[in-house]
Design an enzyme around this catalytic site. Structure first.
Site, PDB file in Angstrom:
ATOM      1  N   ALA A  82       0.854  -1.279   0.107  1.00 51.73           N
ATOM      2  CA  ALA A  82       0.010   0.088   0.140  1.00 51.73           C
ATOM      3  C   ALA A  82       0.859   1.275  -0.043  1.00 51.73           C
ATOM      4  O   ALA A  82       0.441   2.131  -0.737  1.00 51.73           O
ATOM      5  CB  ALA A  82      -0.896  -0.141   1.111  1.00 51.73           C
ATOM      6  N   SER A 114       0.420  -4.154  -4.187  1.00 55.14           N
ATOM      7  CA  SER A 114      -0.670  -3.302  -3.907  1.00 55.14           C
ATOM      8  C   SER A 114      -1.992  -4.307  -3.635  1.00 55.14           C
ATOM      9  O   SER A 114      -2.835  -4.032  -4.371  1.00 55.14           O
ATOM     10  CB  SER A 114      -1.014  -2.732  -5.337  1.00 55.14           C
ATOM     11  OG  SER A 114      -1.976  -1.626  -5.114  1.00 55.14           O
ATOM     12  N   CYS A 168      -5.194  -6.800   4.719  1.00 52.91           N
ATOM     13  CA  CYS A 168      -6.571  -6.841   5.936  1.00 52.91           C
ATOM     14  C   CYS A 168      -7.381  -7.849   5.314  1.00 52.91           C
ATOM     15  O   CYS A 168      -8.487  -8.364   5.900  1.00 52.91           O
ATOM     16  CB  CYS A 168      -7.351  -5.583   5.879  1.00 52.91           C
ATOM     17  SG  CYS A 168      -5.915  -4.108   6.112  1.00 52.91           S
ATOM     18  N   ASP A 219       4.022   0.600   7.608  1.00 46.98           N
ATOM     19  CA  ASP A 219       3.999   0.108   8.974  1.00 46.98           C
ATOM     20  C   ASP A 219       5.687   0.147   9.427  1.00 46.98           C
ATOM     21  O   ASP A 219       5.667  -0.320  10.591  1.00 46.98           O
ATOM     22  CB  ASP A 219       3.818  -1.499   8.579  1.00 46.98           C
ATOM     23  CG  ASP A 219       2.145  -1.821   8.430  1.00 46.98           C
ATOM     24  OD1 ASP A 219       1.382  -0.754   8.421  1.00 46.98           O
ATOM     25  OD2 ASP A 219       1.981  -2.826   8.155  1.00 46.98           O
ATOM     26  N   TYR A 229     -30.343  11.410  13.051  1.00 42.35           N
ATOM     27  CA  TYR A 229     -31.542  10.581  13.749  1.00 42.35           C
ATOM     28  C   TYR A 229     -32.817  10.334  12.801  1.00 42.35           C
ATOM     29  O   TYR A 229     -33.303  11.188  12.293  1.00 42.35           O
ATOM     30  CB  TYR A 229     -31.897  11.138  14.923  1.00 42.35           C
ATOM     31  CG  TYR A 229     -33.355  10.693  15.270  1.00 42.35           C
ATOM     32  CD1 TYR A 229     -33.240   9.287  15.674  1.00 42.35           C
ATOM     33  CD2 TYR A 229     -34.515  11.421  15.367  1.00 42.35           C
ATOM     34  CE1 TYR A 229     -34.557   8.716  15.874  1.00 42.35           C
ATOM     35  CE2 TYR A 229     -35.630  10.771  15.743  1.00 42.35           C
ATOM     36  CZ  TYR A 229     -35.782   9.443  15.994  1.00 42.35           C
ATOM     37  OH  TYR A 229     -36.959   9.038  16.262  1.00 42.35           O
TER      38      TYR A 229
END
Lengths: 448, 448
Positions: free
Chosen positions: A7, A36, A40, A278, A421
């Site tokens: 990434a 790429s 996850c 990371d 709401y």
């Protein structure tokens, strides 16, 4: 030049190319065979939610090559020379030096491997690269394991435990800590533990790993403080640390967290050398301290900013709040900011409020439970962190809390927020507002 | 003393009681037969999602009486005398005066009734009170209408059109405007129009109501600019205006929007007289102008603040952003802040960005489309408003945008926000971030 094709690295390459379509030669070295992709997504690939591993690939090497980005697979950078401005590349057929003007280090994380007997046996799998995911799938298909042991009850461990359950395996999940998801407060984590057990996971906490039983080169059991758990497959979810050795060896500054030190523009201590993903150390906006947080969303943002900067633009990565979300079957878990323990470590005196509510108006079909926790500063009422455990529709509420946290709102200010709401979406007081209101009421009764 | 027994009035009564358990006499007058119910739930009651009308009642008159709140049903306050500090009450059996020290006016809204021939015929229903909902249900059960015409394509009109479709009626929906939901920009509203038509609604825009055909006292058709639509039942969803006549008659200041003027603590121009809910004028935090916004979430917040203040505490209602959300079958619609037109009216030069994305990672099961629009100020890039149209899981994202709007974030700042990501919840760039990023990129290319 980019080291690392996931990434962060490929976002940097794409952005730099976008801003300098003609006058920049871009080479990307990737030691694996894929670039790429969504790491996850691996638990969902293993669970069978995703068709094939190709579906996790955002952009293929060929697609990058069409953008005139020279992607070199199976090519590991083993050294950086700042003096000569070259990198040394170990390719399948040869080792060579390649010169650079600008360099992006996007080497990702190193998964923690347990230093116990038998850890190299077949059947023991990490979950970091797409290759790992493919290997797990292939192992499942070839060996039809019946019993899985997952080591480590963090996000990846939980997601993999779910994947194994859904594939019909018996699953034990062990962790040395006394709760799953150490980034949650114990009370919220206990909701997650209950959910895991409800799912049929044999969850063993305060249960450190001691070793593996191996037979014929393949794992057959996991030795723990509570005895040996039979295992046909083992999944390691012990987290990662920044992969910064290459940078450190080159004399580039690495911080106390083990991540490469970068500024807001992703510049390292070396001229013309950037780092993203990371492998870097980020600034935690609430603790105001450096942190190492391995998350795809940061890697993408950082890579993009580095690429814009290399391309002659101006972009920054302002820091992190520690926002994260995960799904364990019907349960959604989210957090942002500091946990109670993290806040104490950062020097804050805190108080906390927990509320039970529903995701929709109580009378509306599909209203399910949501537990919301707010951690705030005792003296000021300033929001420091929030956690949510609930069912469908619960977790994404963490984003409104994250934006409130970003701005240093107090719980009292938050009670006035104009959140949406309608009965299919929330009770008339959204759980976020209910929790803020209870926290504000509690704050009013606290003594200094 | 409280006039009006719905959200605002009863929240005020409860909060005042909570802070003054012993030394305050509280009387609440309600002209209808129900207090403290969810008017927003009526479309779902009519659709059959909610068991009975009792399920919409948050707290019964008896429950309030147990809190020592003297709830008087069927009791309409017809006059306020500030000089004598009394209200005149028309009860079923008599008319009488009742003295007050503190008064909360929570008279709600007056539904717009069309001034056309036949508007009083049987079978023509408003959707404001719980009585209205019960009457509609009873009409449906007694007369088994086949064809419904809904007049007004705002939130209530759309929700009622869906309810009628789901009950198996043929539904036509007419509106004088050229789009449904006038609070959305036309491009976003056209997605809603497509969704309605896909649902089987005969949507007729730019089609003003001209009158009703009536036979035997009951409606049989709706006359429009495009001819007469046969109708066995008609639902009016023409919006409401603040019910401020009682206050105005007493000499209490009413603003240009028709709402009672209140300060942040909900005080009216008269000493000891408070007002809350749909009858008041609120401060719009983005336009910086007064606005009349009829929403249960505001009514609850305002009533609570007024009650705390009456009880001797300190609470405020800071103003509104105009956040709203609605669900039309599989479609979710949300907005916050100013639309492009509203921003122009408020004097802002704007630009807008629209993106298409998915609610989850593209490869994750259940990923559905989401269209996100950001409206920002041309000179500064400051967020002014946002709109979302999408399917399951799309709309609640408006809350993160609402908090960003609350803080005056620029689209560029927003690109750095630490929002939650995992494949079941979002693509690695959340649609909110994608849209902010595209808006920031567009801003960089705009000329003054």
């Amino acid at each position: 030049m980019v080291i690392g094709g996931d990434a962060a690295g490929m976002s940097a390459a794409s952005q730099a190319r976008r801003r300098r379509p003609d006058d920049l030669r871009i080479v990307a070295f990737e030691k694996g065979q894929h670039v790429s992709y969504s790491a996850c997504g691996i638990p969902y690939l293993v669970a069978g939610d995703v068709g094939t591993s190709d579906d996790l690939v955002a952009r293929t090497p060929e697609a990058f090559r069409r953008l005139d980005i020279d992607v070199r697979l199976g090519s590991e950078v083993v050294a950086i020379s700042l003096d000569e401005r070259t990198v040394t590349v170990r390719a399948p057929d040869r080792t060579y030096d390649e010169p650079f003007d600008q360099l992006v280090i996007a080497t990702g994380g190193v998964p923690a491997r347990p230093d116990v007997p038998g850890a190299d046996a077949a059947g023991i799998h990490g979950v970091q690269t797409l290759e790992d995911g493919i290997r797990i799938l292939s192992f499942l298909e070839r060996h039809h394991p019946r019993r899985a042991v997952v080591v480590g009850a963090g996000y990846i461990g939980l997601e993999m435990a779910e994947a194994m359950i859904r594939r019909g395996l018996e699953v034990a999940l062990i962790d040395a800590a006394d709760q799953p998801m150490r980034t949650l407060d114990p009370d919220m984590a206990s909701l997650v533990a209950d959910a895991l057990r409800g799912l049929g996971v044999d969850l063993r906490l305060s249960c450190p790993l001691e070793g593996f039983d191996v037979s014929g080169g393949r794992v057959t059991g996991v030795r723990t403080a509570e005895g040996t758990l039979p295992a046909d497959i083992v999944i390691l979810g012990l987290g990662t640390r920044p992969n910064s050795a290459l940078a450190a060896d080159a004399g580039i500054t690495v911080g106390a967290t083990g991540g490469i030190t970068v500024d807001r523009r992703l510049r390292t201590s070396a001229d013309g050398v950037w780092a993203a993903g990371d492998c870097v150390e980020v600034f935690h906006l609430i603790s105001q301290r450096p942190a190492a947080v391995a998350l795809g969303t940061h890697a993408n943002k950082q890579g993009r900013a580095a690429g814009i900067n290399i391309g002659g633009g101006y972009a920054t990565f302002p820091g992190v709040l520690g926002t994260a979300v995960s799904k364990i079957c019907a349960y959604e878990v989210a957090r942002t900011g500091l946990s109670t323990t993290e806040a104490a470590t950062a020097g804050f005196a805190t108080f906390a409020t927990v509320t039970e509510s529903t995701t929709r108006a109580g009378y509306y079909p599909g209203a399910v439970p949501i537990t919301t926790k707010i951690i705030a500063e005792r003296t000021t009422g300033r929001l420091l962190g929030a956690q949510i455990v609930g069912q469908e529709g619960a977790a994404k509420r963490i984003d409104a809390l994250a934006v409130a946290l970003w701005h240093g709102m107090t719980v009292e200010e938050m009670t006035g927020l104009d959140l949406s709401y309608a009965p299919p979406f929330a009770p008339v007081w959204d759980p976020v507002l209910i929790t803020a209101r209870k926290a504000a009421e509690k704050l009013a009764t606290l003594k200094p």
